[in-house]
Design an enzyme around this catalytic site. Structure first.
Site, PDB file in Angstrom:
ATOM      1  NE  ARG A  83      -2.527   1.087   3.523  1.00  0.00           N
ATOM      2  CZ  ARG A  83      -3.201   0.816   4.628  1.00  0.00           C
ATOM      3  NH1 ARG A  83      -4.457   0.376   4.555  1.00  0.00           N
ATOM      4  NH2 ARG A  83      -2.650   0.983   5.812  1.00  0.00           N
ATOM      5  CE  LYS A 185      -2.156   4.775   7.153  1.00  0.00           C
ATOM      6  NZ  LYS A 185      -3.320   5.461   7.717  1.00  0.00           N
ATOM      7  CD  GLU A 221     -11.762   5.572   4.692  1.00  0.00           C
ATOM      8  OE1 GLU A 221     -11.742   4.808   5.681  1.00  0.00           O
ATOM      9  OE2 GLU A 221     -10.907   5.557   3.803  1.00  0.00           O
TER      10      GLU A 221
HETATM   11  N1  PLP Z   1      -9.106   4.445   6.594  1.00  0.00           N
HETATM   12  C1  PLP Z   1      -8.226   5.426   6.845  1.00  0.00           C
HETATM   13  C2  PLP Z   1      -8.502   6.782   6.303  1.00  0.00           C
HETATM   14  C3  PLP Z   1      -7.081   5.160   7.610  1.00  0.00           C
HETATM   15  O1  PLP Z   1      -6.208   6.128   7.881  1.00  0.00           O
HETATM   16  C4  PLP Z   1      -6.860   3.854   8.094  1.00  0.00           C
HETATM   17  C5  PLP Z   1      -5.670   3.536   8.875  1.00  0.00           C
HETATM   18  O2  PLP Z   1      -4.698   3.073   8.382  1.00  0.00           O
HETATM   19  C6  PLP Z   1      -7.809   2.857   7.791  1.00  0.00           C
HETATM   20  C7  PLP Z   1      -8.915   3.193   7.042  1.00  0.00           C
HETATM   21  C8  PLP Z   1      -7.627   1.450   8.265  1.00  0.00           C
HETATM   22  O3  PLP Z   1      -6.653   0.792   7.505  1.00  0.00           O
HETATM   23  P1  PLP Z   1      -5.811  -0.401   8.100  1.00  0.00           P
HETATM   24  O4  PLP Z   1      -6.765  -1.455   8.497  1.00  0.00           O
HETATM   25  O5  PLP Z   1      -4.942  -0.834   6.973  1.00  0.00           O
HETATM   26  O6  PLP Z   1      -5.049   0.146   9.242  1.00  0.00           O
HETATM   27  C1  COI Z   2      -3.796   3.315  11.505  1.00  0.00           C
HETATM   28  O1  COI Z   2      -4.806   2.715  11.833  1.00  0.00           O
HETATM   29  O2  COI Z   2      -2.690   2.774  11.458  1.00  0.00           O
HETATM   30  C2  COI Z   2      -3.832   4.715  11.167  1.00  0.00           C
HETATM   31  O3  COI Z   2      -3.023   5.137  10.410  1.00  0.00           O
HETATM   32  C3  COI Z   2      -4.892   5.520  11.770  1.00  0.00           C
HETATM   33  C4  COI Z   2      -4.512   6.864  12.306  1.00  0.00           C
HETATM   34  C5  COI Z   2      -3.747   6.866  13.557  1.00  0.00           C
HETATM   35  C6  COI Z   2      -4.058   7.848  11.299  1.00  0.00           C
END
Ligand code: PLP
Ligand code: COI
Length: 340
Positions: A83, A185, A221
């Site tokens: 990612r 991200k 989201e």
């Molecule tokens: N959506 C956003 C905008 C985020 O910043 C995150 C955090 O990483 C997620 C979703 C959840 O993603 P993940 O499960 O890969 O941490």
């Molecule tokens: C995560 O879940 O790792 C995130 O990046 C969320 C947040 C702290 C920005």
């Protein structure tokens, strides 16, 4: 195990703590240097770095878990590595090879082993890989140099309450544009979320929910986490949109729901005026883990799902299986666990 840190592991929140070592690697003249662990948590960069003016930056978030027998493991770091490569491609930064990303994470965890919370405390070691443009640039153009770094810190719950439900309000702001950077991200997405988050907290909510930027009718989201709902007939549903960040937790839950719990799963539109199709709802992400959604406020009305005070049975089961896999208590699907 080395020093005695005297931390109250079970009470940790999601706040910065300087740990002993971080990994830093620099990109210049078309290549990455060796990369090394350093103790200094400050980075010295040019005033004309693209990160400072044009937001050329991205980051990742993943966790290391201490298992019952004392081992340490990472959950799907290859997904975060890939990612991050997507993020880099979108904002013209050099990619870090997947193996190098995972190696950097392993090095940082090993060097800070004393900070990996003990099994059974619920706490974990959060890893924050990030990259940004540096060097001297004044026009809007990709930077000539980059820094890739990984640091870590022990963390507890991101949303107050852990497995107890919290309420969210629907934001009037968008976090992403239809063909913008919502699916990667990058730092700018989060700068834009600070005000909507503040407004939500001021109204007494844990965070805000963003709707799709084109029609403002569908959930995208839940703050910095993805949404999921359990329909009244037991399906696991999560929104599908090109401007949502593809959450590693969400992708993993889709598989857990289907293969472990035998549920039907759907990735599709979730309309904000059709919340009554769900018996339960939750937010999922690395930091959020699984946080039950008590209710969602939309246009002055609070829609309550299962309960404002108790976690629903399916959400609880999903949480138990997911965290069971992450902490090594349950067998993981092939390729999900990387030992440190
Ligand atoms: N959506 C956003 C905008 C985020 O910043 C995150 C955090 O990483 C997620 C979703 C959840 O993603 P993940 O499960 O890969 O941490
Ligand atoms: C995560 O879940 O790792 C995130 O990046 C969320 C947040 C702290 C920005």
């Amino acid at each position: 195990m080395g020093k005695n840190l005297n931390l109250d592991w079970a009470r940790l929140g999601f706040t910065y703590m300087k740990t002993d070592f971080r990994y830093v690697s620099r990109w210049k003249d078309g290549k990455w240097d060796e990369g090394k662990l350093v103790e200094d948590n400050r980075l010295c960069i040019s005033e004309a770095s693209t990160v400072l003016h044009y937001g050329q930056a991205c980051f990742e978030g993943l966790k290391a878990y201490r298992t019952k027998n004392g081992k340490i493991q990472l959950f799907r770091p290859d997904m975060n590595a890939r990612r991050m490569q997507e993020s880099c491609r979108r904002i013209l930064m050099p990619e870090v090879p997947v193996e190098r990303f995972i190696d950097a994470c392993r090095q940082v965890v090993k060097a800070n082993e004393d900070y990996v919370p003990p099994y059974g405390t619920g706490a974990t070691l959060y890893l924050r890989p990030f990259m940004f443009g540096t060097g001297d640039t004044i026009g809007v153009a990709p930077a000539p140099e980059y820094i890739f770094s990984v640091f870590c810190l022990p963390v507890g719950a991101y949303f107050k309450g852990g497995l107890s439900p919290v309420n969210f309000t629907v934001s009037e702001y968008d976090r992403a544009a239809p063909f913008g950077t919502g699916a990667v991200k990058v730092g700018g997405n989060y700068a834009g979320s600070l005000l909507p988050h503040k407004l939500a907290v001021e109204k007494g909510f844990a965070d805000c929910i963003y709707l799709d930027p084109a029609t403002h009718t569908k959930i995208e989201e839940v703050g910095a986490a993805n949404f999921f709902g359990i329909t009244k007939d037991g399906k696991f549903v999560t929104p599908k949109s090109p401007s949502i960040l593809p959450s590693v937790t969400r992708i993993s839950l889709l598989q857990v729901a289907r293969d472990v719990l035998g549920m039907e799963t759907e990735e599709r539109d979730v309309f904000i005026d059709r919340l009554d199709e769900f018996a339960e709802a939750g937010a999922c992400g690395t930091a959020a883990v699984i946080t039950p959604i008590g209710g969602i406020e939309y246009r002055g009305k609070l829609h309550v799902f299962y309960s404002e005070t108790e976690v629903g049975p399916v959400t609880k089961k999903l949480y138990e299986v997911l965290t069971g896999i992450q902490f090594g208590d349950l067998e993981a699907p092939e390729g999900w666990i990387f030992e440190v």
